[in-house]
Design a protein around this motif. Sequence first.
Motif, PDB file in Angstrom:
ATOM      1  N   UNK A 104       0.673  -1.377   0.160  1.00 58.91           N
ATOM      2  CA  UNK A 104      -0.046   0.010   0.242  1.00 58.91           C
ATOM      3  C   UNK A 104       0.807   1.294   0.145  1.00 58.91           C
ATOM      4  N   UNK A 105       2.334   1.082  -0.139  1.00 60.97           N
ATOM      5  CA  UNK A 105       3.012   2.149   0.137  1.00 60.97           C
ATOM      6  C   UNK A 105       3.667   2.686  -1.288  1.00 60.97           C
ATOM      7  N   UNK A 106       4.156   3.919  -1.554  1.00 62.18           N
ATOM      8  CA  UNK A 106       4.686   4.323  -2.576  1.00 62.18           C
ATOM      9  C   UNK A 106       5.963   3.492  -3.052  1.00 62.18           C
ATOM     10  N   UNK A 107       5.648   3.158  -4.451  1.00 63.80           N
ATOM     11  CA  UNK A 107       6.684   2.170  -5.115  1.00 63.80           C
ATOM     12  C   UNK A 107       7.182   3.022  -6.235  1.00 63.80           C
ATOM     13  N   UNK A 108       8.612   3.262  -6.255  1.00 66.00           N
ATOM     14  CA  UNK A 108       9.322   4.049  -7.229  1.00 66.00           C
ATOM     15  C   UNK A 108      10.368   3.235  -8.295  1.00 66.00           C
ATOM     16  N   UNK A 109      10.497   3.725  -9.494  1.00 67.79           N
ATOM     17  CA  UNK A 109      11.471   2.929 -10.003  1.00 67.79           C
ATOM     18  C   UNK A 109      12.534   4.157 -10.808  1.00 67.79           C
ATOM     19  N   UNK A 125       4.338   4.132  -8.543  1.00 69.08           N
ATOM     20  CA  UNK A 125       2.852   3.736  -7.882  1.00 69.08           C
ATOM     21  C   UNK A 125       2.625   4.611  -6.664  1.00 69.08           C
ATOM     22  N   UNK A 126       1.529   5.230  -6.720  1.00 70.46           N
ATOM     23  CA  UNK A 126       1.438   6.193  -5.556  1.00 70.46           C
ATOM     24  C   UNK A 126       0.900   5.323  -4.275  1.00 70.46           C
ATOM     25  N   UNK A 127       0.907   5.847  -3.253  1.00 67.56           N
ATOM     26  CA  UNK A 127       0.567   5.199  -2.092  1.00 67.56           C
ATOM     27  C   UNK A 127      -0.937   5.168  -1.887  1.00 67.56           C
ATOM     28  N   UNK A 128      -1.605   4.327  -1.267  1.00 68.11           N
ATOM     29  CA  UNK A 128      -3.106   4.307  -0.940  1.00 68.11           C
ATOM     30  C   UNK A 128      -3.498   5.153   0.038  1.00 68.11           C
ATOM     31  N   UNK A 129      -2.448   5.431   0.922  1.00 65.58           N
ATOM     32  CA  UNK A 129      -2.823   6.424   2.066  1.00 65.58           C
ATOM     33  C   UNK A 129      -2.616   7.940   1.860  1.00 65.58           C
ATOM     34  N   UNK A 130      -3.502   8.495   2.523  1.00 66.37           N
ATOM     35  CA  UNK A 130      -3.461  10.045   2.512  1.00 66.37           C
ATOM     36  C   UNK A 130      -2.418  10.701   2.717  1.00 66.37           C
ATOM     37  N   UNK A 133       4.368   9.421   0.974  1.00 68.27           N
ATOM     38  CA  UNK A 133       5.408  10.007   0.091  1.00 68.27           C
ATOM     39  C   UNK A 133       5.115  10.285  -1.489  1.00 68.27           C
ATOM     40  N   UNK A 134       5.170  11.531  -1.808  1.00 67.20           N
ATOM     41  CA  UNK A 134       4.763  11.645  -3.317  1.00 67.20           C
ATOM     42  C   UNK A 134       6.038  12.132  -3.774  1.00 67.20           C
ATOM     43  N   UNK A 135       6.360  11.311  -5.174  1.00 67.43           N
ATOM     44  CA  UNK A 135       7.310  11.539  -6.088  1.00 67.43           C
ATOM     45  C   UNK A 135       6.872  12.119  -7.265  1.00 67.43           C
ATOM     46  N   UNK A 136       7.763  12.786  -7.986  1.00 65.82           N
ATOM     47  CA  UNK A 136       7.529  13.370  -9.406  1.00 65.82           C
ATOM     48  C   UNK A 136       8.329  12.605 -10.408  1.00 65.82           C
ATOM     49  N   UNK A 137       7.423  12.330 -11.477  1.00 67.84           N
ATOM     50  CA  UNK A 137       8.317  11.756 -12.577  1.00 67.84           C
ATOM     51  C   UNK A 137       9.350  12.550 -12.944  1.00 67.84           C
ATOM     52  N   UNK A 138      10.473  12.277 -13.474  1.00 64.64           N
ATOM     53  CA  UNK A 138      11.466  13.143 -13.995  1.00 64.64           C
ATOM     54  C   UNK A 138      12.245  13.714 -12.603  1.00 64.64           C
ATOM     55  N   UNK A 139      11.967  13.449 -11.550  1.00 64.69           N
ATOM     56  CA  UNK A 139      12.609  13.774 -10.278  1.00 64.69           C
ATOM     57  C   UNK A 139      14.254  13.523 -10.362  1.00 64.69           C
ATOM     58  N   UNK A 140      15.294  14.267 -10.278  1.00 63.19           N
ATOM     59  CA  UNK A 140      16.339  13.759 -10.149  1.00 63.19           C
ATOM     60  C   UNK A 140      16.881  14.115  -8.649  1.00 63.19           C
ATOM     61  N   UNK A 141      17.227  12.992  -7.794  1.00 66.03           N
ATOM     62  CA  UNK A 141      17.962  13.054  -6.673  1.00 66.03           C
ATOM     63  C   UNK A 141      19.238  12.420  -6.625  1.00 66.03           C
TER      64      UNK A 141
END
Length: 261
Positions: A104-109, A125-130, A133-141
Amino acid sequence: MSDLQVKTENVAAVLKVFAVMEALVEDRRASLADLAQKAMTSKTTAHRLLQTMVELGYVEQDPETEKYGLTLKLFSLGARSLNEHADMLKVADTAMGRLSRATGEAVNLGILDDRDQRVVYIHKYDSVFNLSMKSTLGLRNPLHSTSLGKALLAWRNDEEISDRLAKMEFTPLAPNTITERGRFAEELKKTRERGFAEEIEESEAGVRCMAVPIFNHLGKPIAAMSISFPLFRFQEDRKPEYIALLKDASSEASRSLGFEG
């Protein structure tokens, strides 16, 4: 005018175009004055650049507010540039979907940006919880502060790791960010030994992430998948389950790409 002067002016123009584009990505809609300021150029020059971008179909202007914004043509270019990763995205999506449904949590590639030594987020895949963690496609960390970065680096050969670490800046970003090159190198060794990467408040306060690599048919890590948790929602007694889910997802995606290790 000399060739050097022409070349210098051409470079300056390109830099201004990208400054305008990046400002529009951040602000979505912006006025001519704001864009000129961010591109550090005159309104006349900014207007000329914007009109060319409008004619090419990359920028549009709202007739009521007169503000500018990017069109979907730039997105189309970005999507087409990912064609070489199409197979990887397809198999990763299946594995990521399973991770998302199980936790149910955020999953990132993420994939590695060779030029800047950063991880680029290309699917999620965004989390199902309100509260999540929100990520943005194209984000560079940065690589040094993320579990994705650790997973992308840890399974490379020692020479490549050494070369990459020499180019990295270990900037502190959160309470537990690793800021020493030697300590980070040790962390990569531990990551490889245990089979997964982890970071706890190294990239962002209150956040904990775990990640695994995806290998191609040559055994090279070409991407990494992660699960992100708010610290308060991480269940320590479920950690072995999370690790097993991640490793299974990594194996599934890697096998689909021809990896036999």
